[in-house]
Design a protein around this motif. Structure first.
Motif, mmCIF file in Angstrom:
data_model
loop_
_atom_site.group_PDB
_atom_site.id
_atom_site.type_symbol
_atom_site.label_atom_id
_atom_site.label_comp_id
_atom_site.label_asym_id
_atom_site.label_seq_id
_atom_site.Cartn_x
_atom_site.Cartn_y
_atom_site.Cartn_z
ATOM 1 N N ILE A 1 30.576 53.420 -85.454
ATOM 2 C CA ILE A 1 30.445 52.099 -84.829
ATOM 3 C C ILE A 1 29.630 52.213 -83.539
ATOM 4 O O ILE A 1 29.847 53.119 -82.731
ATOM 5 C CB ILE A 1 31.852 51.519 -84.511
ATOM 6 C CG1 ILE A 1 32.654 51.331 -85.811
ATOM 7 C CG2 ILE A 1 31.756 50.200 -83.740
ATOM 8 C CD1 ILE A 1 34.141 51.161 -85.615
ATOM 9 N N ASP A 2 28.689 51.301 -83.366
ATOM 10 C CA ASP A 2 27.897 51.239 -82.137
ATOM 11 C C ASP A 2 28.780 50.664 -81.024
ATOM 12 O O ASP A 2 29.295 49.551 -81.150
ATOM 13 C CB ASP A 2 26.686 50.321 -82.383
ATOM 14 C CG ASP A 2 25.734 50.283 -81.199
ATOM 15 O OD1 ASP A 2 26.216 50.223 -80.051
ATOM 16 O OD2 ASP A 2 24.512 50.305 -81.430
ATOM 17 N N GLU A 3 28.936 51.427 -79.936
ATOM 18 C CA GLU A 3 29.871 50.983 -78.897
ATOM 19 C C GLU A 3 29.341 49.787 -78.102
ATOM 20 O O GLU A 3 30.106 49.082 -77.469
ATOM 21 C CB GLU A 3 30.200 52.141 -77.962
ATOM 22 C CG GLU A 3 31.031 53.205 -78.662
ATOM 23 C CD GLU A 3 31.415 54.338 -77.745
ATOM 24 O OE1 GLU A 3 32.624 54.521 -77.510
ATOM 25 O OE2 GLU A 3 30.512 55.047 -77.251
ATOM 26 N N ASN B 1 36.754 47.127 -89.225
ATOM 27 C CA ASN B 1 36.255 47.187 -87.850
ATOM 28 C C ASN B 1 36.462 45.838 -87.166
ATOM 29 O O ASN B 1 35.724 44.900 -87.398
ATOM 30 C CB ASN B 1 34.770 47.572 -87.890
ATOM 31 C CG ASN B 1 34.105 47.510 -86.533
ATOM 32 O OD1 ASN B 1 34.759 47.282 -85.512
ATOM 33 N ND2 ASN B 1 32.797 47.725 -86.513
ATOM 34 N N ASN C 1 29.238 46.857 -81.231
ATOM 35 C CA ASN C 1 30.460 46.854 -82.056
ATOM 36 C C ASN C 1 30.182 46.768 -83.554
ATOM 37 O O ASN C 1 31.099 46.565 -84.349
ATOM 38 C CB ASN C 1 31.405 45.709 -81.660
ATOM 39 C CG ASN C 1 32.006 45.910 -80.301
ATOM 40 O OD1 ASN C 1 32.234 47.055 -79.894
ATOM 41 N ND2 ASN C 1 32.221 44.842 -79.581
ATOM 42 N N GLU C 2 28.921 46.911 -83.948
ATOM 43 C CA GLU C 2 28.614 46.843 -85.378
ATOM 44 C C GLU C 2 28.930 48.162 -86.075
ATOM 45 O O GLU C 2 28.856 49.225 -85.470
ATOM 46 C CB GLU C 2 27.127 46.520 -85.574
ATOM 47 C CG GLU C 2 26.783 45.091 -85.221
ATOM 48 C CD GLU C 2 25.298 44.838 -85.353
ATOM 49 O OE1 GLU C 2 24.945 43.890 -86.061
ATOM 50 O OE2 GLU C 2 24.502 45.569 -84.748
ATOM 51 N N THR C 3 29.271 48.059 -87.360
ATOM 52 C CA THR C 3 29.455 49.248 -88.182
ATOM 53 C C THR C 3 28.060 49.717 -88.587
ATOM 54 O O THR C 3 27.358 49.009 -89.300
ATOM 55 C CB THR C 3 30.289 48.911 -89.433
ATOM 56 O OG1 THR C 3 31.527 48.341 -89.005
ATOM 57 C CG2 THR C 3 30.553 50.148 -90.267
ATOM 58 N N ALA D 1 31.473 55.375 -81.502
ATOM 59 C CA ALA D 1 32.897 55.276 -81.859
ATOM 60 C C ALA D 1 33.014 55.565 -83.353
ATOM 61 O O ALA D 1 32.087 55.290 -84.116
ATOM 62 C CB ALA D 1 33.404 53.864 -81.561
ATOM 63 N N ARG E 1 36.383 45.433 -83.792
ATOM 64 C CA ARG E 1 35.920 45.470 -82.396
ATOM 65 C C ARG E 1 35.064 44.246 -82.095
ATOM 66 O O ARG E 1 34.282 43.810 -82.929
ATOM 67 C CB ARG E 1 35.103 46.747 -82.159
ATOM 68 C CG ARG E 1 35.966 48.000 -82.135
ATOM 69 C CD ARG E 1 35.106 49.244 -82.095
ATOM 70 N NE ARG E 1 34.310 49.274 -80.891
ATOM 71 C CZ ARG E 1 34.378 50.236 -79.966
ATOM 72 N NH1 ARG E 1 35.221 51.236 -80.110
ATOM 73 N NH2 ARG E 1 33.599 50.216 -78.918
#
Lengths: 424, 301
Positions: free
Chosen positions: A410-412, B172, A415-417, A344, B174
């Protein structure tokens, strides 16, 4: 409030700067010195560090203790994350992003550098330009920090000699020819003893330049923002559910760049619809012109279908709209970057997905060499990659525009940046 | 040539409004924590600005310790009425009555720690996925490392070593099911900025920030307001003093300062000349050197 404008407080500007250097360079001591000499240390803070200094058996108060944040850091005696510090003089309010200089913390320096107007880089006068100086300067150049201040520290340990200072300046100038840096200053200082930090040194009569504090107060920052290319990423659509504002549609957001005025002919991306700016407002006040970094609400002369993630631009000055482009990426996670991997991304207020098409080269940040063979991009690595996005991204190159030229990856799954990207 | 540059208060305002709008956009059920203190009042003012002419599109949530200054509650109710906000109150007393929280004992007993339990329960009950708070990085060492968007695991805990890097202003938010975020729009403000902004925007604040006469008990170098919530030791005496409050929290742990300041101008002069930090008047931070960090890890604001 006329009472307050008299003392100039309302004319203060905000300057954000980042500091780079290892513990040994005296970085924490320098920040402690800036705070201490500008009278920003409170009695209860000073008491706490005096107590800890004497517990550790130090002769003098260790000013570096002022900037130690978390328990783990105090135990290990190192700074492990970005910590923010604040101080003000009658001219400016300062925000320091204090980042560790150690190699595995490249990601922290990149984070601190991303919003900075200036970077302070510390060099030990005895040691000269080291690998880490190259690394810090490269990151400052990559992140396009407008002003670079090289503090040549520990001048007291080289007898305050001009020759020692000039040697470091020459070394740095050779290095900086390979970098893209707009404005560099060199200062001979001693953070420990306070020479040329806030007060002018009495030990270096050969130096006629400013002190660090003077420089920080007078750096010309008003042209750091792009006031040419009008870009307004729509963040939120305001539609009051109240009868008196039945037909109100306001497009809320923060100006990335350029200057918007009522009457401007604009175009909305991606729909390509055109309209005229009716009002620019905030809290019921109409604003004659909006520029970066203002948060405002724009209304238009006609109904246009606009939602979050769209971008309002000037009709005759539009950004690139592409799905395939190259990015300089700094990898921030222990899980390495995968060619062919899907991630993402976030760009301005827009969310999208991307696939990594190729790794063009990896940069050795200690030598600045490009390595086209090494395709292993792990934590703290910097590389040029090609990506393809699911939808067109409206961007300018990072060099032209830090706001519309930056993305995060972002790792889907977690969810980490995990990546910071600057569009080439 | 005209210089296009904002003064520092307008730049901080623009940043905070951006963060509040981003929270309303990225989360399904955000809420703004409201304590009645000056920081949460400023944050509420910024939220009004962010969405005007629409009303604030999320509720204000007050975690009520039951040990409030009565002036704070009066102010809260009047403000909510005026701006047409949706206020939700959850009581620490209810957590105690249901056995979820246990009241502290002794002369320094405070409900400050218990707020965390009531807060986490409220977030879960109301399914709030982002709780905006008025905390500032200049307040305390542990807060100096907070992000704008601060991730909390399913237990509501903060892991300072494993925070998401925050680059540019690309936030972010998410998250996985059950996790939530704390959001701090005033991260970059200092105490002085808050007071200057209150003056510049003419924001109304509770009258106990200004000088008044009050019954005071001196304890551990602090000036505590006498109230039914604290027990007076035999060695202590209650005195009438001219004081005001620099911060407003629970009555049992918020210390007053001796002050004749009866206008914002005078408060600002006082803050400028002050030799101690604002949290120096809070006994909750004095329990140990890492008191704030430990509470934050457990889910405190």
């Amino acid at each position: 409030m006329s009472d307050f404008s008299k003392d100039g407080y309302l004319n203060m500007e905000l300057l954000r700067f980042t500091t780079a250097g290892s513990v040994d360079d005296g970085k924490s001591t320098l920040i402690g010195r800036l705070l201490y000499d500008s009278k920003q240390i409170f009695e209860d803070q000073l008491e706490a560090i005096e107590q800890r200094s004497s517990q550790r058996g130090f002769e003098h108060v260790d000013l570096s203790l002022l900037t130690d944040g978390l328990k783990a850091e105090r135990e290990q005696g190192i700074t492990i994350d970005v910590a923010y510090r604040y101080f003000a003089t009658p001219k400016r309010k300062f925000i320091i992003a204090d980042t560790p200089g150690h190699i595995q913390y490249t990601r922290n320096m990149v984070t601190g550098a991303s919003t900075a107007n200036a970077a302070l880089i510390l060099v030990d006068a005895r040691k000269g330009v080291l690998e880490q100086t190259i690394r810090h300067s490269f990151i400052a150049s990559l992140l396009q920090i407008p002003h670079l201040i090289i503090c040549i520290n520990k001048m007291d340990l080289v007898n305050y000699e001009e020759a020692a200072f000039e040697k470091v300046v020459d070394e740095f100038k050779q290095l900086s020819s390979k970098l893209d840096i707009k404005d560099v200053s060199f200062l001979p200082i001693s953070a420990l003893l306070g020479d040329n930090v806030v007060d002018k040194s009495k030990n270096m009569s050969w130096y006629n330049g400013p002190t660090l504090m003077y420089l920080l107060e007078h750096l010309h920052i008003s042209s750091d923002e792009n006031h040419i290319d009008c870009r307004f990423p729509v963040q939120y659509v305001i539609r009051p559910q109240q009868t008196e504002y039945h037909d109100y549609r306001g497009y809320a957001g923060r100006v990335s760049s350029g200057i918007f005025k009522p009457g401007d002919k604009i175009k909305v991306l991606p729909s390509d619809e055109v309209a005229i700016v009716k009002t620019i407002e905030l809290f019921g006040d109409e604003i004659p012109e909006a520029y970066s970094p203002m948060s405002v609400t724009i209304t238009l002369d006609r109904d246009v279908d606009i939602s979050r993630g769209d971008m309002i631009v000037r009709e005759n000055n539009v950004p690139n709209a592409m799905q395939e482009f190259d990015v300089m990426v700094c990898w921030l996670n222990t899980t390495p970057l995968q060619v062919g991997g899907k991630y993402a991304i976030r760009h301005t207020t827009k969310d999208a997905r991307c696939i990594i098409k190729d790794i063009r080269y990896k940069v050795d940040i200690n030598t600045l060499h490009r390595n086209e063979e090494d395709k292993n991009i792990g934590m703290n690595d910097i590389a040029r990659i090609s990506i393809k996005t699911t939808v067109p991204i409206f961007f300018d190159s990072y060099r032209k525009n830090r706001h519309t030229g930056s993305i995060i990856i972002i790792d889907e799954a977690t969810n980490e940046t995990i990546g910071a990207g600057m569009i080439v | 040539m005209i210089l296009y540059h904002l003064n520092h208060l307008r730049e901080l305002e623009a940043e905070a409004i951006y963060i509040i709008r981003e929270t309303a956009s990225q989360f399904e059920r955000p809420a703004m924590l409201f304590s009645g203190g000056k920081d949460s009042i400023v944050m509420t003012h910024l939220a009004r600005k962010a969405f005007y002419p629409a009303r604030i599109p999320f509720p204000l949530l007050h975690i009520d310790t039951g040990h409030n200054f009565p002036e704070t509650i009066e102010f809260r109710d009047k403000m909510v009425e005026e701006i047409g906000a949706n206020l939700i109150v959850r009581h620490v007393q209810d957590s105690i009555d249901s056995g979820r929280a246990k009241e502290e004992k002794g002369p320094n007993a405070s409900r400050n720690m218990l707020q965390t339990i009531t807060l986490l329960d409220a977030l879960e009950e109301l399914k709030i996925d982002a709780a905006m708070g008025g905390a500032r990085r200049d307040e305390e060492k542990a807060r100096a490392k907070e992000r704008f968007f601060s991730h909390r695991d399913e237990f509501g805990q903060w892991d300072p070593k494993n925070q998401r890097p925050e680059l540019w202003m690309l936030l972010n938010g998410r998250k996985h099911q059950g996790e939530h975020f704390r959001v701090f729009p005033l991260s970059n403000w200092t105490e002085m900025d808050v007071w200057m902004y209150i003056a510049m925007e003419k924001i109304d604040i509770p009258n106990i920030y200004f000088t008044h006469q009050r019954e005071i008990v001196k304890r551990d170098g602090m000036l505590l307001a006498n109230s039914e919530y604290i027990s007076i030791r035999t060695t202590e005496k209650v005195e009438m003093m001219t004081v005001r409050f620099r911060t407003i929290g629970d009555m049992t742990c918020t210390g007053a300062v001796l002050s004749p300041a009866n206008s914002l101008q005078q408060i600002i002069e006082e803050v400028a000349a002050s030799k101690t930090t604002e949290r120096g008047t809070r006994s909750d931070d004095k329990r140990s050197e890492t008191a704030m960090e430990d509470r934050k890890k457990a889910g405190y604001f």
